[in-house]
Design a protein around this motif. Structure first.
Motif, PDB file in Angstrom:
ATOM      1  N   CYS A 191       0.836  -1.193   0.000  1.00 58.74           N
ATOM      2  CA  CYS A 191       0.000   0.000   0.000  1.00 58.74           C
ATOM      3  C   CYS A 191       0.879   1.255   0.000  1.00 58.74           C
ATOM      4  O   CYS A 191       1.866   1.329   0.744  1.00 58.74           O
ATOM      5  N   HIS A 242       0.189   4.050   1.141  1.00 54.84           N
ATOM      6  CA  HIS A 242      -0.014   4.908   2.316  1.00 54.84           C
ATOM      7  C   HIS A 242       1.091   4.642   3.331  1.00 54.84           C
ATOM      8  O   HIS A 242       2.037   5.419   3.436  1.00 54.84           O
ATOM      9  N   LEU A 243       0.995   3.520   4.046  1.00 54.65           N
ATOM     10  CA  LEU A 243       2.021   3.225   5.055  1.00 54.65           C
ATOM     11  C   LEU A 243       2.601   1.829   4.913  1.00 54.65           C
ATOM     12  O   LEU A 243       3.217   1.309   5.848  1.00 54.65           O
ATOM     13  N   CYS A 282       1.213  -1.337   4.273  1.00 55.58           N
ATOM     14  CA  CYS A 282       0.556  -2.613   4.567  1.00 55.58           C
ATOM     15  C   CYS A 282       0.345  -3.382   3.262  1.00 55.58           C
ATOM     16  O   CYS A 282       0.454  -2.821   2.184  1.00 55.58           O
ATOM     17  N   CYS A 295      -7.004  -2.402   1.602  1.00 59.46           N
ATOM     18  CA  CYS A 295      -5.915  -2.379   2.581  1.00 59.46           C
ATOM     19  C   CYS A 295      -6.512  -2.544   3.983  1.00 59.46           C
ATOM     20  O   CYS A 295      -7.431  -1.797   4.350  1.00 59.46           O
ATOM     21  N   HIS A 306      -5.946   0.996   6.971  1.00 65.16           N
ATOM     22  CA  HIS A 306      -6.723   2.235   7.094  1.00 65.16           C
ATOM     23  C   HIS A 306      -7.826   2.309   6.059  1.00 65.16           C
ATOM     24  O   HIS A 306      -8.325   3.390   5.752  1.00 65.16           O
ATOM     25  N   GLY A 325      -7.823   1.843   2.777  1.00 55.03           N
ATOM     26  CA  GLY A 325      -7.536   2.300   1.415  1.00 55.03           C
ATOM     27  C   GLY A 325      -8.006   1.265   0.394  1.00 55.03           C
ATOM     28  O   GLY A 325      -7.982   0.067   0.666  1.00 55.03           O
ATOM     29  N   PRO A 338      -6.900   6.789   2.243  1.00 53.59           N
ATOM     30  CA  PRO A 338      -5.723   7.662   2.339  1.00 53.59           C
ATOM     31  C   PRO A 338      -4.567   7.411   1.370  1.00 53.59           C
ATOM     32  O   PRO A 338      -3.665   8.246   1.321  1.00 53.59           O
TER      33      PRO A 338
END
Ligand code: FES
Length: 161
Positions: free
Chosen positions: A102, A104-105, A107, A120, A123, A125, A137
């Motif tokens: 992902c 975003h962060l 995952c 995801c 969060h 996504g 996000p």
């Protein structure tokens, strides 16, 4: 006036301090080597080419097929067996490979066949089949991975883990 016992205690203390400094220095070198010395997947452009499987497994796959690729990562003194999940699918007779990481962060996303989206778990996504962001996000699409086909085997170059 210095007695013989004091001198040997001081000598012992110096040896002990030197050993501590050497141990700390060695540990720091190992830790910094982990992050700053180039390894098999840490430097863009030097991504390892890894076999994802036979072409027949993915050719004509309308839904993304997940594949877990294992590889050995070596960075400085650090060596680790790693696994990364990727997705392959066919579109207009073209094979596509996407990273599962992902944007975003970091995952790992999963393909949800009922929603036709990658989701995801961290969060919420979501991404479309082509990796573009559908919601939540994530700031960027899932990364498309370069593919090579050789003798009926599909090879990919992984992104940075
Ligand atoms: S890590 Fe995927 S949405 Fe946050």
């Amino acid at each position: 006036v210095r007695e013989k016992g004091d001198f040997s205690r001081r000598g012992l203390l110096k040896v002990w301090i030197f050993a501590c400094v050497a141990a700390i220095g060695g540990s720091l070198a190992a830790i910094l080597g982990r992050f700053f010395v180039g390894g098999t997947v840490s430097t863009p452009g030097e991504r390892p080419r890894l076999a994802a499987g036979p072409l027949a497994q993915f050719a004509g796959a309308v839904e993304p097929v997940d594949v877990v690729i294992s590889f050995r990562e070596e960075q400085g003194y650090y060596s680790d067996q790693r696994r990364q999940r990727i997705y392959l699918y066919s579109e207009n007779d073209r094979l596509c490979a996407l990273s599962s990481i992902c944007s975003h962060l970091g995952c790992s996303v999963s393909w949800d066949p009922s929603r036709k989206l990658f989701t995801c778990p961290c969060h919420g996504g979501t991404y479309r089949k082509d990796g573009t962001v559908a919601g939540g996000p994530p700031p960027r699409p899932l990364e498309r991975l370069p593919i090579e086909i050789e003798n009926g085997t599909v090879f990919v170059r992984l992104n940075e883990a």
